[in-house]
Design a protein around this motif. Structure first.
Motif, PDB file in Angstrom:
ATOM      1  N   LEU B  22       0.835  -1.198   0.000  1.00 39.93           N
ATOM      2  CA  LEU B  22       0.000   0.000   0.000  1.00 39.93           C
ATOM      3  C   LEU B  22       0.870   1.248   0.000  1.00 39.93           C
ATOM      4  O   LEU B  22       0.624   2.212  -0.727  1.00 39.93           O
ATOM      5  N   GLY B  23       1.939   1.192   0.813  1.00 40.80           N
ATOM      6  CA  GLY B  23       2.859   2.324   0.884  1.00 40.80           C
ATOM      7  C   GLY B  23       3.477   2.619  -0.473  1.00 40.80           C
ATOM      8  O   GLY B  23       3.526   3.775  -0.911  1.00 40.80           O
ATOM      9  N   VAL B  24       3.924   1.566  -1.150  1.00 41.10           N
ATOM     10  CA  VAL B  24       4.569   1.757  -2.460  1.00 41.10           C
ATOM     11  C   VAL B  24       3.579   2.349  -3.454  1.00 41.10           C
ATOM     12  O   VAL B  24       3.892   3.294  -4.186  1.00 41.10           O
ATOM     13  N   VAL B  25       2.363   1.804  -3.458  1.00 41.04           N
ATOM     14  CA  VAL B  25       1.363   2.307  -4.400  1.00 41.04           C
ATOM     15  C   VAL B  25       1.082   3.781  -4.128  1.00 41.04           C
ATOM     16  O   VAL B  25       1.019   4.605  -5.049  1.00 41.04           O
ATOM     17  N   LEU B  26       0.938   4.135  -2.846  1.00 40.38           N
ATOM     18  CA  LEU B  26       0.682   5.531  -2.507  1.00 40.38           C
ATOM     19  C   LEU B  26       1.849   6.409  -2.942  1.00 40.38           C
ATOM     20  O   LEU B  26       1.664   7.520  -3.435  1.00 40.38           O
ATOM     21  N   MET B  27       3.063   5.867  -2.779  1.00 48.02           N
ATOM     22  CA  MET B  27       4.242   6.635  -3.153  1.00 48.02           C
ATOM     23  C   MET B  27       4.246   6.890  -4.666  1.00 48.02           C
ATOM     24  O   MET B  27       4.505   8.002  -5.133  1.00 48.02           O
ATOM     25  N   VAL B  28       3.949   5.835  -5.443  1.00 43.15           N
ATOM     26  CA  VAL B  28       3.924   5.993  -6.906  1.00 43.15           C
ATOM     27  C   VAL B  28       2.831   6.985  -7.301  1.00 43.15           C
ATOM     28  O   VAL B  28       3.020   7.836  -8.176  1.00 43.15           O
ATOM     29  N   LEU B  29       1.705   6.904  -6.591  1.00 43.21           N
ATOM     30  CA  LEU B  29       0.603   7.831  -6.842  1.00 43.21           C
ATOM     31  C   LEU B  29       1.059   9.261  -6.584  1.00 43.21           C
ATOM     32  O   LEU B  29       0.783  10.189  -7.342  1.00 43.21           O
ATOM     33  N   PHE B  30       1.798   9.421  -5.491  1.00 46.02           N
ATOM     34  CA  PHE B  30       2.342  10.726  -5.111  1.00 46.02           C
ATOM     35  C   PHE B  30       3.291  11.232  -6.196  1.00 46.02           C
ATOM     36  O   PHE B  30       3.216  12.386  -6.639  1.00 46.02           O
ATOM     37  N   LEU B  31       4.159  10.332  -6.677  1.00 44.41           N
ATOM     38  CA  LEU B  31       5.086  10.678  -7.767  1.00 44.41           C
ATOM     39  C   LEU B  31       4.322  11.158  -8.991  1.00 44.41           C
ATOM     40  O   LEU B  31       4.661  12.172  -9.606  1.00 44.41           O
ATOM     41  N   ALA B  32       3.278  10.398  -9.311  1.00 50.07           N
ATOM     42  CA  ALA B  32       2.531  10.693 -10.531  1.00 50.07           C
ATOM     43  C   ALA B  32       1.868  12.058 -10.430  1.00 50.07           C
ATOM     44  O   ALA B  32       1.919  12.863 -11.362  1.00 50.07           O
ATOM     45  N   VAL B  33       1.263  12.337  -9.270  1.00 45.63           N
ATOM     46  CA  VAL B  33       0.519  13.590  -9.122  1.00 45.63           C
ATOM     47  C   VAL B  33       1.468  14.781  -9.044  1.00 45.63           C
ATOM     48  O   VAL B  33       1.252  15.815  -9.666  1.00 45.63           O
TER      49      VAL B  33
END
Lengths: 533, 281
Positions: B22-33
């Motif tokens: 979940l942390g990694v996905v949120l991090m990638v989401l953060f990167l994307a945004v």
């Protein structure tokens, strides 16, 4: 007790191994003889480029040269110029209208039938009805040959309409096909039986696998000419040419840039050759589709806004020379160093555009494997850099990509606004300028003959005609120099860069590689595989 | 507030690996945004020398054109997330609607829909995607549509079988006897039952779509100048003799790591979700 037996057994085994190695050491002489007798098998990178007949091969270098392994021509392209091949001697009448060739004796087709002057006459007559893929026999889409006559079994006489400066090479380079096989063939495009691949050449087609893109050629034992140095020549598909070479799957790789050159240069096991700059990329403007490109200022703006040195440095990794606005590359015998050159200058480009905002579609290929020495992504990378630098001048490019064969076909049909296309043939006779800068579409399918749709310049056309009929080489050279100056100023298309990549091979395995005088690739040279001095 | 509590409870029930995922996905989401702020350099314009090694200026080095790779990875995250979730939502929602409809209607409609899903399942998807991708032209939107066209069958079949069983429940039969219509039943009874199932299959579809997009781009069938992870990899691998240079260490490894991290993280989450929701029940 058991331990003792074990020890004895080990000792025995050791002695036995020693003895065995001793034996193998004592036979180096025999194995050397075996090595000499062992047939030479050369593997090269390959892909499907059609069935190797003059009608079915693909219109790029790897296609036509595989066909040329089987089919001979009257003359062959040597290291310095044309050399006698099927023709022993030739004679041009003083008015330049009659060409007489005397043929070599004892030339046989690969099926055993002797080759005669009738076959030569037949081939040229057949090509007027059914043009081959690389059709050299026309000027402005009209055949220049009036008649071909088989005077006797070993003499052919060509009559032409007008004296042309380029005829010897054009007639000499035409592939000869056997009359007894092809006279029954109505549709040569559909004729792909093993019979169709019978020529007089040094290699016989043994196997062709369209799906894999694999070819197998074997030396023609009854070849009339120099002895083949290679017994079996195979083309196999590889995913990464350098990796395959390193693993020994192929015996030569042309995909060497300055990044990995030191690895091979400092090793005695390898030999490195640098290709002449006769393969290059050019940007062709379609002035039929986008009439604003008829404006010279806009074309010059393009030329100023493109940083050719950046392309050479980044995409070609320094293994190239920047293109000349006069088209002929450095290293071409008739290259004019005084033609205008466009140094990268965004400000000048902006001035020429006068604040106009333009946008164009650029057509490129995304899988350019059709030339051995060039890898797949270069065109896309060039396109990306062009997009960035042209945007600075106010020209917007949107990039469309297709696979090479689709793109080549679209370019032939003129289905593009601007195209970026790489191809060989830049080292040929200077008459290539005439085809590359006319608006006519030639019957030849080769990408090097792609013209510029919608472009026509009277002064230029006159000069092209002049050089075509000028028989005096020095005078002709002057005209060609003038042409280069004019096209550099007019810039109806932009040569971007010409590759000078490196070729690496192991001389211990095979050391026959040679260049033709006007071509960039050693593997495309038939003489590489033959014992010619 | 109530939803936050729900979510917190959900997260607590995840395993350690699930939490990391979940942390990694949120991090990638953060990167994307926030890629525009996170990357110091533009993702499409050269900002340094060609093939600079990772260092202070360029954290992950530069590619052959001199474009910062970290910036490309950040921007590529946007494409991967967009394609991944876009496809999954499109296929998940579309597939569920078809599944509910099919399960509710029964009879001939049901048979037709099921035979259609059989057909789509049998079709080999990667070759078909290559053909369709080449046909429709390469763009992110087209890739999402093509991927969704091949992914809707999974939620459809799961949802249909659930709807079939829910339809047999006494309270649903009772509601039907009182004259409840399709929409009422769907909203009140079917959706709450199928939502967890759909969620699990949507998460599974996400990682599938991300890999599919990367493979299409890697094969050169994506948008030729987008900076998706697959395309970065495609350019890197096509660089002449990349494995005999040092360049692969940052140019090949970065996009591969990014793809693997994201896909593995999603796989962990989906494994935990399956356990929590217990799809077999």
């Amino acid at each position: 007790m058991f331990k003792k037996i074990l020890k004895a057994a080990i000792a025995m085994a050791l002695v036995a191994t020693l003895g065995l190695t001793g034996c193998s050491n004592s036979t180096p002489v025999e194995s050397k003889i075996e090595a000499i007798k062992k047939p030479v098998v050369i593997n090269l990178e390959g892909e499907d480029i059609g069935y190797p007949t003059p009608f079915s091969h693909y219109s790029r270098g790897p296609g036509s040269f595989k066909m040329a392994l089987i089919f001979d021509s009257l003359l062959e392209r040597g290291e310095k110029g044309y050399i006698p091949w099927l023709a022993d001697k030739w004679d041009i009448s003083t008015d330049g209208l009659i060409y007489t060739f005397s043929l070599k004796e004892n030339v046989k087709w690969q099926d055993g039938t002797p080759m005669t002057a009738e076959d030569i006459k037949f081939s040229f007559d057949y090509y007027t009805k059914h043009p081959p893929v690389s059709n050299d026999l026309t000027v402005d889409n009209k055949s220049f040959i009036q008649s071909v006559e088989a005077v006797d079994a070993a003499t052919v006489r060509f009559k032409v309409e007008k004296p042309l400066s380029i005829l010897l090479g054009k007639i000499g380079n035409t592939r000869i096909i056997p009359k007894h096989i092809w006279e029954k063939v109505e549709d040569p495009l559909k004729f792909n039986t093993p019979e169709s691949a019978i020529g007089t050449g040094p290699f016989v087609l043994k196997d062709y696998n369209k799906e894999q893109g694999a070819y197998k050629f074997e030396a023609n034992k009854d070849f009339w000419g120099p002895k083949p140095l290679v017994d079996t020549l195979q083309f196999i598909p590889v995913s990464d040419s350098v990796l395959a070479f390193d693993k020994g799957e192929i015996d030569l790789t042309g995909n060497i840039t300055t990044d990995i050159l030191p690895k091979y240069q400092n090793d005695k096991e390898y030999k490195v050759l640098q290709n002449p700059a006769f393969w290059g990329y050019r940007l062709i403007f379609n002035m039929d589709k986008r009439t604003e490109l008829k404006d010279k200022d806009i074309r010059q703006a393009f030329a100023y806004a493109i940083d050719k040195n950046e392309l050479v440095e980044k995409v070609a990794r320094k293994a190239a020379v920047p293109g000349n606005a006069g088209y002929l590359p450095v290293g071409h015998v008739w290259f004019n160093p005084n033609a205008k050159n466009y140094e990268y200058d965004i400000e000048k480009a902006k001035q020429l555009l006068q604040g106009k905002k333009l946008s164009f579609k650029l057509l490129t290929s995304n899988s350019n494997n059709t030339s051995n020495s060039n890898n797949s992504n270069d065109e896309l990378r060039i396109a990306e850099l062009l997009k960035i630098s042209l945007a600075k001048a106010g020209i917007e490019l949107s990039i469309n990509s297709a696979d090479t064969k689709t793109r080549d076909a679209a370019v032939k049909k003129g289905n593009y606004e601007i195209t970026l296309i790489g191809h060989g043939g830049w080292g040929g006779d200077a008459d290539l300028l005439r085809t590359a800068y006319s608006q006519e579409i030639t019957s030849s399918q080769s990408p090097s003959t792609n013209s510029i749709p919608g472009y026509s310049n009277d002064q230029l056309n006159k000069l092209f005609e002049q050089q075509l009929y000028e028989m005096d080489a020095a005078k002709r050279k002057k005209i060609v120099f003038k042409i280069q100056e004019l096209i550099a100023e007019e810039i109806p298309q932009i040569p971007l860069y010409n590759t000078t990549g490196y070729v690496v091979f192991k001389p211990a395995k095979f050391d026959g590689w040679k260049y033709m005088f006007d071509h960039h690739e050693v593997t495309h040279n038939k003489l590489s595989y033959l014992d010619v001095k | 507030m109530k939803y936050v509590k729900h979510i917190m409870i959900g997260i607590k029930r995840l395993t350690v690996l699930g939490k990391i995922g979940l942390g990694v996905v949120l991090m990638v989401l953060f990167l994307a945004v926030f890629s525009d702020w996170l990357a110091l350099h533009p993702y499409s314009i050269p900002s340094g020398d060609a093939l600079e090694a990772p260092g202070a200026g360029h954290w992950l080095g530069t590619d052959d054109l001199g474009i910062d790779i970290w910036a490309q990875i950040c921007f590529g995250a946007r494409i991967s997330i967009l394609v991944g979730f876009g496809t999954a939502l499109l296929a998940g929602i579309g597939g569920s609607i078809i599944g509910i409809f099919s399960g509710y209607s029964g009879g001939l409609t049901d048979k037709l829909v099921m035979r259609l899903t059989d057909l789509v399942i049998v079709l080999p998807d990667l070759p078909m995607m290559i053909v369709l991708g080449a046909f429709f032209g390469p763009s992110v939107r087209n890739i999402i549509i093509v991927l969704a066209l091949f992914s809707w069958t999974i939620p459809t079949r799961i949802v249909r079988s659930k709807v079939l069983s829910v339809k047999q429940e006494k309270y649903v039969e009772a509601a039907m006897s009182y004259g409840a219509g399709f929409w009422h039943l769907t909203l009140r009874h079917f959706l709450p039952n199928i939502l967890p199932l759909v969620m699990v299959s949507v998460i599974r579809l996400t990682s599938r779509a991300i890999v599919a997009e990367a493979s299409l781009a890697f094969l050169g069938l994506g948008d030729p100048i987008s900076k998706s992870w697959g395309l970065i990899l495609n350019h890197a691998i096509n660089f002449k003799g990349i494995y005999f240079t040092d360049y692969w260490k940052w140019w090949v490894v970065s996009p591969i790591t990014a793809i693997m991290l994201l896909v593995t993280a999603i796989a962990f989450i989906s494994r935990d979700m399956e356990r929590i929701i217990n799809t077999k029940a």
